[in-house]
Design a protein around this motif. Structure first.
Motif, mmCIF file in Angstrom:
data_model
loop_
_atom_site.group_PDB
_atom_site.id
_atom_site.type_symbol
_atom_site.label_atom_id
_atom_site.label_comp_id
_atom_site.label_asym_id
_atom_site.label_seq_id
_atom_site.Cartn_x
_atom_site.Cartn_y
_atom_site.Cartn_z
ATOM 1 N N PRO A 89 -9.077 -3.536 -5.987
ATOM 2 C CA PRO A 89 -8.635 -2.571 -6.994
ATOM 3 C C PRO A 89 -7.647 -1.528 -6.469
ATOM 4 N N GLU A 90 -7.835 -1.053 -5.234
ATOM 5 C CA GLU A 90 -6.937 -0.038 -4.702
ATOM 6 C C GLU A 90 -5.526 -0.586 -4.490
ATOM 7 N N GLU A 91 -5.434 -1.858 -4.125
ATOM 8 C CA GLU A 91 -4.128 -2.506 -3.988
ATOM 9 C C GLU A 91 -3.419 -2.540 -5.353
ATOM 10 N N LEU A 92 -4.155 -2.813 -6.385
ATOM 11 C CA LEU A 92 -3.572 -2.817 -7.731
ATOM 12 C C LEU A 92 -3.122 -1.417 -8.147
ATOM 13 N N ILE A 93 -3.917 -0.398 -7.803
ATOM 14 C CA ILE A 93 -3.534 0.979 -8.105
ATOM 15 C C ILE A 93 -2.250 1.325 -7.356
ATOM 16 N N GLY A 94 -2.164 0.906 -6.095
ATOM 17 C CA GLY A 94 -0.956 1.155 -5.310
ATOM 18 C C GLY A 94 0.261 0.503 -5.925
ATOM 19 N N ALA A 95 0.129 -0.732 -6.342
ATOM 20 C CA ALA A 95 1.254 -1.430 -6.973
ATOM 21 C C ALA A 95 1.650 -0.749 -8.281
ATOM 22 N N ALA A 96 0.656 -0.326 -9.055
ATOM 23 C CA ALA A 96 0.944 0.360 -10.314
ATOM 24 C C ALA A 96 1.644 1.693 -10.057
ATOM 25 N N HIS A 97 1.156 2.443 -9.075
ATOM 26 C CA HIS A 97 1.756 3.748 -8.795
ATOM 27 C C HIS A 97 3.189 3.590 -8.272
ATOM 28 N N ALA A 98 3.399 2.658 -7.336
ATOM 29 C CA ALA A 98 4.732 2.437 -6.772
ATOM 30 C C ALA A 98 5.725 2.001 -7.845
ATOM 31 N N SER A 99 5.319 1.095 -8.706
ATOM 32 C CA SER A 99 6.245 0.589 -9.723
ATOM 33 C C SER A 99 6.543 1.643 -10.783
ATOM 34 N N CYS A 100 5.538 2.388 -11.199
ATOM 35 C CA CYS A 100 5.732 3.440 -12.196
ATOM 36 C C CYS A 100 6.640 4.533 -11.646
ATOM 37 N N PHE A 101 6.364 4.977 -10.430
ATOM 38 C CA PHE A 101 7.180 6.013 -9.809
ATOM 39 C C PHE A 101 8.636 5.551 -9.655
ATOM 40 N N SER A 102 8.837 4.319 -9.179
ATOM 41 C CA SER A 102 10.192 3.809 -8.979
ATOM 42 C C SER A 102 10.995 3.813 -10.278
ATOM 43 N N GLU A 144 21.430 2.489 -6.391
ATOM 44 C CA GLU A 144 21.608 1.046 -6.185
ATOM 45 C C GLU A 144 20.240 0.391 -6.120
ATOM 46 N N HIS A 145 19.316 1.056 -5.420
ATOM 47 C CA HIS A 145 17.930 0.584 -5.408
ATOM 48 C C HIS A 145 16.983 1.702 -4.990
ATOM 49 N N VAL A 146 15.741 1.556 -5.409
ATOM 50 C CA VAL A 146 14.641 2.436 -5.017
ATOM 51 C C VAL A 146 13.517 1.528 -4.545
ATOM 52 N N HIS A 147 13.082 1.724 -3.312
ATOM 53 C CA HIS A 147 11.948 0.963 -2.779
ATOM 54 C C HIS A 147 10.809 1.944 -2.532
ATOM 55 N N THR A 148 9.654 1.671 -3.108
ATOM 56 C CA THR A 148 8.508 2.561 -2.977
ATOM 57 C C THR A 148 7.286 1.777 -2.539
ATOM 58 N N GLN A 149 6.574 2.331 -1.582
ATOM 59 C CA GLN A 149 5.269 1.792 -1.165
ATOM 60 C C GLN A 149 4.234 2.880 -1.396
ATOM 61 N N ALA A 150 3.176 2.561 -2.105
ATOM 62 C CA ALA A 150 2.089 3.510 -2.338
ATOM 63 C C ALA A 150 0.889 3.090 -1.495
ATOM 64 N N SER A 151 0.412 4.014 -0.673
ATOM 65 C CA SER A 151 -0.768 3.772 0.163
ATOM 66 C C SER A 151 -1.936 4.520 -0.452
ATOM 67 N N ILE A 152 -2.938 3.781 -0.866
ATOM 68 C CA ILE A 152 -4.104 4.343 -1.543
ATOM 69 C C ILE A 152 -5.240 4.493 -0.540
ATOM 70 N N THR A 153 -5.856 5.684 -0.496
ATOM 71 C CA THR A 153 -6.964 5.952 0.412
ATOM 72 C C THR A 153 -8.273 5.960 -0.372
ATOM 73 N N VAL A 203 -11.263 7.310 -4.679
ATOM 74 C CA VAL A 203 -9.856 7.282 -4.299
ATOM 75 C C VAL A 203 -9.465 8.735 -4.113
ATOM 76 N N THR A 204 -9.084 9.096 -2.885
ATOM 77 C CA THR A 204 -8.812 10.489 -2.565
ATOM 78 C C THR A 204 -7.329 10.796 -2.380
ATOM 79 N N LYS A 205 -6.506 9.772 -2.140
ATOM 80 C CA LYS A 205 -5.087 10.020 -1.914
ATOM 81 C C LYS A 205 -4.244 8.827 -2.339
ATOM 82 N N SER A 206 -3.032 9.149 -2.741
ATOM 83 C CA SER A 206 -1.990 8.147 -2.914
ATOM 84 C C SER A 206 -0.751 8.725 -2.257
ATOM 85 N N HIS A 207 -0.239 8.041 -1.254
ATOM 86 C CA HIS A 207 0.962 8.504 -0.565
ATOM 87 C C HIS A 207 2.114 7.563 -0.899
ATOM 88 N N LEU A 208 3.202 8.129 -1.375
ATOM 89 C CA LEU A 208 4.391 7.365 -1.739
ATOM 90 C C LEU A 208 5.426 7.457 -0.625
#
Length: 142
Positions: A47-60, A75-84, A94-99
């Motif tokens: 589930p946390e991996e899915l939250i990370g993908a959702a957060h990264a894609s929404c933010f981008s 030209e492009h935006v690349h985002t990685q979300a790390s969920i703690t 879930v205590t943190k999401s770092h972009l």
């Protein structure tokens, strides 16, 4: 208004059981997940991996829109979300999401980019959904 759906099935006990995740769109259909994927480092969806993908894609998407509105189309935006996921009393939270964000924007001013990135971090719908700490490191790519 947009309504989307995700669903999950779980069979058996927590550690010995297993489940599957599906989305209404069919992008995920009966995709397996388990305790070991989530808590024991076994490769696989959780589930946390899915939250990370959702957060990264929404933010981008939000950042791209805001940059374009400011006359700085990327030209492009690349985002990685790390969920703690941390132990919280008898359970977990879930205590943190770092972009981590890297954007290529020809001619962009770093300070203006950072201001817009901070606004996107605060305003994207998934950021607004999460009640955990959200941090970010944003940089322009040369």
């Amino acid at each position: 208004m947009s309504t989307n759906q995700g669903s999950a099935k779980w069979n058996g006990g927590l550690k010995s059981g297993n489940g599957s995740i599906s989305t209404l769109s069919g992008a995920l259909k009966d995709f397996p997940y388990s305790f070991s994927n989530r808590f024991e480092g076994e490769k696989g969806l959780n589930p946390e991996e899915l939250i990370g993908a959702a957060h990264a894609s929404c933010f981008s998407m939000a950042l791209s829109m805001m940059l374009e509105q400011a006359g700085m189309p990327p030209e492009h935006v690349h985002t990685q979300a790390s969920i703690t996921l941390d132990k919280d009393g008898d359970g977990f939270a879930v205590t943190k999401s770092h972009l981590d964000v890297i954007a290529r924007i020809p001619g962009a001013e770093a300070q203006k980019f950072e201001e817009i990135a901070a606004q996107a971090k605060a305003g994207c719908p998934i950021s607004r959904l999460l009640s955990c700490e959200i941090s970010m490191a944003a940089q322009l790519e040369a």
